[in-house]
Each structure stands twice: as C-alpha cells, then as structure tokens.
Design an enzyme around this catalytic site. Structure first.
Site, PDB file in Angstrom:
ATOM      1  NE  ARG A   1      -1.548  -1.933   3.339  1.00 22.70           N
ATOM      2  CZ  ARG A   1      -1.908  -2.114   5.190  1.00 22.70           C
ATOM      3  NH1 ARG A   1      -2.974  -2.031   5.037  1.00 22.70           N
ATOM      4  NH2 ARG A   1      -1.159  -2.180   5.443  1.00 22.70           N
ATOM      5  CE  LYS A  14      -4.621   4.601   2.185  1.00 23.48           C
ATOM      6  NZ  LYS A  14      -4.152   3.739   2.939  1.00 23.48           N
ATOM      7  CG  ASP A  58      -5.396  -1.541   8.328  1.00 24.60           C
ATOM      8  OD1 ASP A  58      -6.614  -2.062   7.991  1.00 24.60           O
ATOM      9  OD2 ASP A  58      -5.214  -0.001   7.699  1.00 24.60           O
ATOM     10  CG  ASN A  59     -10.129  -4.011   9.586  1.00 24.32           C
ATOM     11  OD1 ASN A  59     -10.899  -5.410  10.017  1.00 24.32           O
ATOM     12  ND2 ASN A  59      -9.962  -3.421   8.645  1.00 24.32           N
ATOM     13  CB  CYS A 120      -1.148   3.016  12.984  1.00 25.87           C
ATOM     14  SG  CYS A 120      -2.089   2.011  12.064  1.00 25.87           S
ATOM     15  CB  CYS A 260       4.646 -12.096  25.028  1.00 26.41           C
ATOM     16  SG  CYS A 260       2.909 -11.514  24.284  1.00 26.41           S
TER      17      CYS A 260
END
Length: 305
Positions: A1, A14, A58-59, A120, A260
C-alpha cells in the site's frame, strides 16, 4: 500500500489512485475498482467474479470476513500481514486433489482482545516492508494463476526485516469447514467481550514505576525460550503452551503481570485464566517487550526476536 502512493495523492480515493497507477504500469490489464467498504452484505458479490483473492487489509474483522467468504465461494486466499519489522504470508483455502489446505481460522481460531491490538501510533510499520511482503504476495498469486512452483499452502512464512531472517511454520487444518455456513457480524465478533473478561493493561512506564518503587508483584513472560534468552527484563519464563501445567507458579496474593513480544499472546493467556480459573489479579504489559525497548531500554531493541 504505502509504496504505491505519493504526497500528491492525499485526499483521493486509494482504489482510484491504485487503479490509475497500475494501469500505467501495464495498459493491457483490465482493472475494476470497487470504492466500497467490504461487509457481510456485499462480500460474496465482490469476490464472486474473481478467481484468486489477495487480502491486504489491516484489521481482524475484515480478515475473518474475507476468509469465510472465500470458504463459502471456494476461492483461494493469499494472505499477507505486517507489523513493525515483521511480515507474514500464507495461502489459505487452497484446493488440491487431496482436499483443502488450512484457512485463516486454523491459524487464528479467535480474534485477540481489542485492547491487546496495538494501533498504528503504538506499533507502526515500515513502508518498505509492505513493499517486500506485498511483492511476495503478488508472487503467490502469479504461482496460483500459472500453476507454477510450490504454493505456500499449509505453511506460514515469517520474515523479520530487522534481523533479515525468515522461517516457515507448518499449519494443519483444524477448522470444520462445514460449520461456516453464512457470513456473520464480524465487527461484533472481533469486539465481543463480556464485562467479566475485561483485561487490565499496564503501560511499560507504569510497570517501571512499580519496579523502581519495589512494589510487590510477579512478572511472567509467556514467550518461547529462544525469544526469552535473546532479550528479557527479569521476568519468570512460563511459555504460553505450558501455562496450564504450571498454574501453581502463578501467585494469587500479589498483582501478576503477563508479558510477551507485543502484548497479544499475554492478553490471550490472561483472558483464558480469567474465564476458566477466576483469576482477578492479572495485568497485561501493554505492548510487551517491544514497548519496553522503545520507551524504557533501547539497548534491548537489537536483541528482540
């Protein structure tokens, strides 16, 4: 992207910009741009005309939606994801004479808790990494279309740009495909959590205050031994897969902080312990050792695996 756009594209759709630039790269390709948000009402219609689906979302809600739609429509799914310095790649729902390969739910049966997913601003990603992983994703699409080479089905390819290393994990098909009969509300699926399942987050700066003031607590690291020995901050190591066999080591008289690499695995452990064992003294180290290295001890950054 990121590698496809420039500052002159700000404010434009986009999909429109992508279609225009890709058309210039190859005028012989016919491109259809769908300027809509994919949801359960339009997903089947959107993918029905195409033979191979590539997921660059992205989800988690979209990833589960695309996966289930590909299962229902019998489409191979080329999956790619990036986070900070790491990229992942696989081919899901790929059919051969011996049957179907694994799908996304075989890798992630359940979505992570919403509060365990860095945004982000917290996580970020290198623009060049999206170009690297995106090119690999395109390569798998080409291989499927041309029936050339070995398809990345049944494997999860992981690339660490920081160490410039890669390895593959073998995946098995565990999901009962017949149970996926219709698309669901994926936003609700990925955000569902009862009040009793609330996971308390502890920032690395807050934890550092606890440590410096010598507040009583227990810190448990659920990463794998090779990760732990490469970089650690004094926690007790109990790998995620061994937690249930070492419950006697988890204290109940002081706050217990699980950690973690990024905070995702530790949140899953807390979620399970709260639901099935009734623990009420657990905290998740938000952002994991990656956040600790970024905000407290930068010397750890080069050691983290």
């Amino acid at each position: 992207r990121q590698v496809l756009y420039d500052s002159g594209d700000i404010g434009q759709l986009k999909v429109a910009v992508a279609a225009r630039k890709l058309q210039k790269l190859n005028p012989g390709v016919q491109i259809y741009a769908h300027a809509v948000r994919m949801d359960r009402d339009n997903a089947m219609g959107l993918i029905s005309s195409y033979d191979i689906i590539a997921d660059g979302s992205d989800n988690f809600a979209t990833r589960y939606l695309v996966n289930d739609a590909c299962i229902l429509a019998d489409k191979p799914l080329v999956y790619a994801a990036v986070y900070q310095w790491e990229g992942q790649l696989s081919v899901f729902n790929y059919r051969t004479d011996s049957g179907y390969g694994p799908n996304y739910r075989d890798l992630f049966p359940n979505p992570p808790p919403p509060e365990a997913v860095p945004n982000c601003a917290q996580g970020g990603v290198l623009g060049v990494l999206t170009g690297i992983i995106g090119s690999m994703q395109a390569l798998e699409v080409i291989k499927i279309a041309t029936r050339a080479g070995e398809i990345l089905s049944g494997k999860l390819f992981i690339f660490d740009a920081k160490l410039f290393s890669s390895y593959s994990l073998h995946l098995k098909s565990n999901t009962d495909r017949s149970q996926i009969t219709a698309l669901i509300d994926y936003d609700a699926f990925c955000n569902a959590q009862s009040p009793t399942m609330k996971i308390r987050q502890l920032s690395v700066l807050h934890y550092e205050q606890w440590r410096q003031t010598q507040r009583l607590h227990q810190l448990i690291d659920v990463r794998e031994p090779h990760e732990y020995h490469a970089a650690q901050i004094g926690a007790e190591l109990i790998p995620m897969g061994e937690v249930l066999t070492q419950l006697d080591k988890i204290r109940t008289d002081v706050p217990v902080i699980f950690m973690c690499r990024s905070g995702v695995r530790s949140a899953e452990v807390i979620r399970y312990l709260q639901e099935h064992y009734g623990y009420d003294n657990l905290y998740n180290l938000q952002g994991g050792i990656l956040a600790y290295a970024a905000e407290v001890d930068p010397s750890l950054s080069s050691q983290i695996r």
